[in-house]
Design a protein around this motif. Structure first.
Motif, mmCIF file in Angstrom:
data_model
loop_
_atom_site.group_PDB
_atom_site.id
_atom_site.type_symbol
_atom_site.label_atom_id
_atom_site.label_comp_id
_atom_site.label_asym_id
_atom_site.label_seq_id
_atom_site.Cartn_x
_atom_site.Cartn_y
_atom_site.Cartn_z
ATOM 1 N N LYS A 59 -49.467 -15.295 5.846
ATOM 2 C CA LYS A 59 -48.996 -15.519 4.479
ATOM 3 C C LYS A 59 -49.347 -14.328 3.591
ATOM 4 N N LEU A 89 -47.096 -11.298 4.431
ATOM 5 C CA LEU A 89 -45.736 -11.426 3.899
ATOM 6 C C LEU A 89 -45.716 -11.178 2.393
ATOM 7 N N GLU A 90 -46.777 -11.599 1.703
ATOM 8 C CA GLU A 90 -46.860 -11.342 0.269
ATOM 9 C C GLU A 90 -46.932 -9.845 -0.010
ATOM 10 N N LEU A 126 -45.461 -7.516 1.577
ATOM 11 C CA LEU A 126 -44.156 -6.889 1.783
ATOM 12 C C LEU A 126 -43.327 -6.843 0.505
ATOM 13 N N ASP A 137 -41.539 -8.420 15.375
ATOM 14 C CA ASP A 137 -42.793 -9.133 15.098
ATOM 15 C C ASP A 137 -43.591 -9.141 16.390
ATOM 16 N N ALA A 167 -44.448 -16.309 11.468
ATOM 17 C CA ALA A 167 -44.194 -15.094 10.690
ATOM 18 C C ALA A 167 -42.771 -14.605 10.904
ATOM 19 N N GLY A 180 -40.663 -16.329 8.535
ATOM 20 C CA GLY A 180 -40.865 -15.785 7.204
ATOM 21 C C GLY A 180 -40.139 -14.467 7.003
ATOM 22 N N LEU A 181 -40.115 -13.647 8.040
ATOM 23 C CA LEU A 181 -39.414 -12.364 7.973
ATOM 24 C C LEU A 181 -37.906 -12.566 7.897
ATOM 25 N N ARG A 200 -37.250 -13.495 4.289
ATOM 26 C CA ARG A 200 -37.422 -12.390 3.342
ATOM 27 C C ARG A 200 -36.338 -11.337 3.491
ATOM 28 N N TYR A 215 -44.015 -5.197 12.663
ATOM 29 C CA TYR A 215 -44.937 -6.090 11.957
ATOM 30 C C TYR A 215 -45.813 -6.754 13.010
ATOM 31 N N SER A 254 -49.358 -9.361 13.139
ATOM 32 C CA SER A 254 -50.468 -10.064 12.496
ATOM 33 C C SER A 254 -51.389 -10.621 13.569
#
Length: 260
Positions: free
Chosen positions: A30, A33-34, A36, A48, A56, A59-60, A63, A113, A115
């Motif tokens: 989270k 992503l913020e 980005l 990813d 994630a 989420g990508l 976004r 990306y 994580s």
């Protein structure tokens, strides 16, 4: 050195219950992503790396609605879950592969990306060179990983019991920055924070780590089962860290990004 075969099996076994236990991983994702939202980039292809169950990746996709998102992981059961994320016509593209050997063409990716995945690399410097190979000029490398203060309580408690390896080692933030520069990434930005998880007891902590596949997968780990005696000694040693009725588990989270 990471025992990749053992690590892959650990994550494959963890896939079914991973989302229920991965509280820390979700929070890190989270926060990434913020971050980005402060970067001006309209990618066409995002990978990813270490996608796990694909939270994630979803989420990508949200976004960047025009981008293709590849969910890459070395544990196939994780990808079975990742490929169901998103909508019917807008899902991650699953790719089962090792982050150290990407089956991707040179200069074919706009954003890499990852994580909480880099700690599973046996040769981080070489891995960064591989990332540099597949990124297009102007492409972004964004990641979060763990620093050497991670699981410091667990290491300290086990050190009171024996001298064996009971947790993977983690690379210092400054060394990661140097590796990025050596791999010819530009303008690396690094920072770190400490996140503390708390538990009622050691057994709960150990179950949580097992549920997310975060087991000791170093090649020099003991292959023997931990005896009841030694396990109790470990529990007793960990108790020195109890505070406000809870046992802490510290994670040093290192964030970074750089440009190809």
């Amino acid at each position: 050195m990471i025992d990749k075969h053992h690590a892959r099996r650990a994550f494959a076994r963890a896939a079914e219950g991973y989302d229920d236990a991965a509280v820390l991983q979700r929070e890190i994702g989270k926060r990434m992503l913020e971050r980005l939202q402060y970067i001006r980039l309209q990618p066409e292809v995002i990978v990813d790396i270490g996608a796990g169950t694909g939270e994630a990746s979803a989420g990508l996709l949200k976004r960047y609605p025009r981008a293709a998102v590849v969910a890459l992981d070395f544990a196939l059961p994780m990808l079975h879950r990742a490929k169901r994320r998103g909508r019917i016509l807008r899902r991650p593209l699953p790719l089962c592969a090792d982050l150290e050997h990407l089956p991707l063409a040179a200069h074919s990716v706009d954003v890499i990306y990852s994580s909480a995945a880099l700690q599973w690399s046996s040769d981080l410097a070489a891995t960064f060179m591989e990332f540099r190979r597949v990124l297009r000029p102007g492409g972004l490398r964004m990641f979060a990983t763990f620093g050497p203060n991670t699981l410091k309580e667990l290491r300290s408690a086990w050190a009171q019991v024996d001298g064996r390896s009971h947790a993977s080692s983690f690379v210092d933030m400054h060394d990661i920055g140097d590796m990025l520069v050596t791999a010819q990434f530009a303008d690396p930005v690094m920072d770190a924070e400490l996140i503390t998880m708390t538990y009622e007891n050691v057994d709960q902590l150990m179950r949580d780590n097992k549920s997310i596949g975060a087991q000791n997968v170093t090649s020099n780990r003991s292959r023997k089962l931990t005896g009841k005696n030694r396990m109790q000694q470990f529990r007793d040693a960990y108790e020195v860290f109890r505070s406000n009725g809870r046992l802490p588990s510290t994670w040093e989270v290192v964030y970074g990004h750089a440009w190809a």
